[in-house]
Design an enzyme around this catalytic site. Structure first.
Site, mmCIF file in Angstrom:
data_model
loop_
_atom_site.group_PDB
_atom_site.id
_atom_site.type_symbol
_atom_site.label_atom_id
_atom_site.label_comp_id
_atom_site.label_asym_id
_atom_site.label_seq_id
_atom_site.Cartn_x
_atom_site.Cartn_y
_atom_site.Cartn_z
ATOM 1 C CB SER A 1 -15.959 -9.451 9.786
ATOM 2 O OG SER A 1 -16.402 -8.119 9.695
ATOM 3 N N GLY A 2 -13.080 -7.773 10.406
ATOM 4 C CA GLY A 2 -11.835 -7.224 9.894
ATOM 5 C C GLY A 2 -10.635 -8.098 10.215
ATOM 6 C CB CYS B 1 -11.621 -2.241 5.994
ATOM 7 S SG CYS B 1 -10.730 -2.704 7.492
ATOM 8 N NE ARG C 1 -3.952 -1.932 2.321
ATOM 9 C CZ ARG C 1 -4.455 -2.468 3.419
ATOM 10 N NH1 ARG C 1 -4.070 -2.027 4.607
ATOM 11 N NH2 ARG C 1 -5.335 -3.439 3.346
ATOM 12 C CE LYS D 1 -2.560 -1.864 8.205
ATOM 13 N NZ LYS D 1 -3.403 -3.033 8.575
ATOM 14 C CD GLN E 1 -11.217 -0.296 12.561
ATOM 15 O OE1 GLN E 1 -10.497 0.614 12.923
ATOM 16 N NE2 GLN E 1 -10.789 -1.258 11.765
ATOM 17 C CG HIS F 1 -14.761 -1.332 10.019
ATOM 18 N ND1 HIS F 1 -14.947 -2.479 10.759
ATOM 19 C CD2 HIS F 1 -13.593 -1.513 9.337
ATOM 20 C CE1 HIS F 1 -13.937 -3.316 10.523
ATOM 21 N NE2 HIS F 1 -13.115 -2.761 9.670
#
Lengths: 335, 335
Positions: free
Chosen positions: B157-158, B127, B98, B211, B154, B240
């Site tokens: 599932s992240g 995300c 990234r 991030k 959040q 989220h």
């Protein structure tokens, strides 16, 4: 030190039960502890003890020295003046009198001197405000605070015992593949977050958010502190958490902030990321201190600081703070 | 429009399954859809369909035009260059590439033009960043953004499917009065909040927080945007939420902000406090749009604005965004 007749109004509720337990555990010097409710009856605490409560009428306050109220705004508005009229000093946990300029709004670690100005009623601040100002006071005293941006992660117990039951019931239903019934909250709270606490005003803010704005200024005695808040209910039973971004009056290193916070009464630094240690709500049930962690410089502004603040909303955020006010009343001979 | 050989790497994971379903539901024009995993085997989706996956080796990419990767950083670092070398265009959902200045980091609604600069790999942002920049782009284009203070809420599932199972298992244990076992997370997540996502750096920030800081600047193509973040895991399965405080380049009325957001592709305003309507995670499972609500002026600064942003972290925050990048690659003839 003498002994006093103490009453708890709303004794069977989530906060009332904590008041009952904290009064006993801290040894508040009482002759009689009178438990008051909407009507005569009994209730049983979690440890299996049955208590008797009598109906809260104006007359039952005749011989009461200190009354701790946690029965909602309507009951406080009706009964607190009646009690005060009869010589009782009321410590009120509702929002009824908090912003009344004649009535002190007190966190004992922050503005104990205001206690002495009471005229029969002292207001206990909102839970989310208490833990924030409690943690911020030592920083404020050292370098000043210009602006606070706060987002909250609040437990359902702030809405009372029925909300705790609702979270548990809904969680159970969802795990069983059934539909979750929402009664206390307008929407499902289990496995969800509601950016909505208390009523909405026309400008889009909630009353809970404005409590944090206005009560902070009043308790700190500084109208120049700017506060903007987003208050959110999350599926946690006990303990509020707050993500707080500060613009300070002057630079403060993380090390200094930790020293200030650690030295402050009622505040504890829980901040050791290396060991994955930070304040968490699931460890707050038996804790009276305000926990502060994730202390980081925010370099996007001059003198910026980020904090994560966790406290027990039923104890420090409510019952404990009222009992501490009562203790100060006695200590200061201010009854 | 031609048809392409498409691969999904990590097809059996939480995001991989969403990729599989979104590729089909949006009709990405493929000849072959090749599902890749650590080893040969089968997996069954929630709707009961069994799929076959084959082992992801460098050689299986020989005839693949587009590969959607969601198998973690280590797998991406090893296999994405191998795939690119063989002429595959990789859309990678890990954090591996990234911040590589040579590799585009793309949210199609925000910086679609960057897609054309790829050299075989395009990175899909984190995300929590995707939904924030997606919501903020129309505001940025109109008045500019100087500073962002964000606190996140959040979903588990992240962290993948195992974390979802852990939340459900822990919730069940706690409801049954048993102890909750923590394996995926270092602490209990059920009925708790963890102010900790990804690893900690020396300055006290987490990698997830950085991030949001760094990816936002790269995607928006503006290093002057200041971002400070606190990222928090809460006991929610999918979706989220973000509490975002903005310092804008110029005043923006709430009404204007709503109009800008409503007109933006992939964004929907869900903001009617009078009817108790605001974005919620429990309604996001089937939704592709980024939802924005609780839109309020923040009068503690000039040109301040508060927002509550909710999106599906598995779809827009991950799988959907990668498929949208693939669609743009095809549309722009950029394969």
């Amino acid at each position: 030190m003498g002994k006093y007749n103490v009453a708890i109004v709303g004794a069977a509720g989530a906060v009332g039960r904590e008041m009952l337990s904290i009064v006993q555990e801290r040894g508040l010097p009482y002759n009689e502890l009178r438990l008051l409710e909407k009507e005569d009856g009994t209730f049983t605490t979690e440890d299996g003890v049955e208590y008797e409560a009598i109906e809260a009428t104006p007359e039952v306050f005749e011989d009461i020295d200190i009354a701790l109220f946690s029965a909602g705004s309507a009951a406080s508005k009706k009964l607190a003046p009646e009690a005060a009229k009869r010589g009782t000093v009321v410590v009120d946990n509702s929002s009824a009198f908090r912003m009344d300029p004649e009535i002190p709004l007190v966190v004992p670690e922050v503005n104990p001197e205001d206690i002495n100005n009471h005229k029969g009623i002292i207001a206990n601040p909102n839970c989310s405000t208490i833990q924030m100002v409690g943690a911020l006071k030592p920083i404020y005293d050292q370098v000043g605070i210009k602006r606070i941006v706060v987002s909250t992660y609040q437990a359902v117990s702030g809405s009372g015992k029925a909300a705790m039951d609702e979270l548990l019931e809904q969680s159970k239903s969802i795990l069983e593949g059934k539909e979750a019934k929402a009664e206390v909250y307008p929407h499902q709270i289990a496995f969800n977050a509601l950016p909505h606490i208390d009523i909405f005003f026309d400008d889009g803010y909630t009353k809970e958010e404005m409590k944090m704005v206005n009560e902070t200024k009043k308790i700190m005695g500084d109208d120049s502190i700017k506060v903007t808040a987003t208050t959110v209910r999350i599926p946690v039973l006990i303990g509020h958490a707050e993500s707080v971004n500060l613009e300070l009056g002057a630079e403060l290193e993380v090390k200094e902030a930790k020293e200030l916070l650690d030295a402050a009464e009622g505040v504890r630094v829980v901040d050791n990321p290396e060991e994955l240690v930070y304040p968490m709500q699931n460890q707050i049930e038996e804790i009276d201190d305000i926990l502060v962690g994730r202390i980081r410089k925010d370099n996007t502004i001059d003198a910026g600081l980020n904090l994560w603040i966790v406290a027990n909303n039923l104890r420090k955020g409510a019952a404990l703070n009222t009992v501490q006010i009562a203790e100060k009343l006695i200590e200061n001979n201010a009854l």
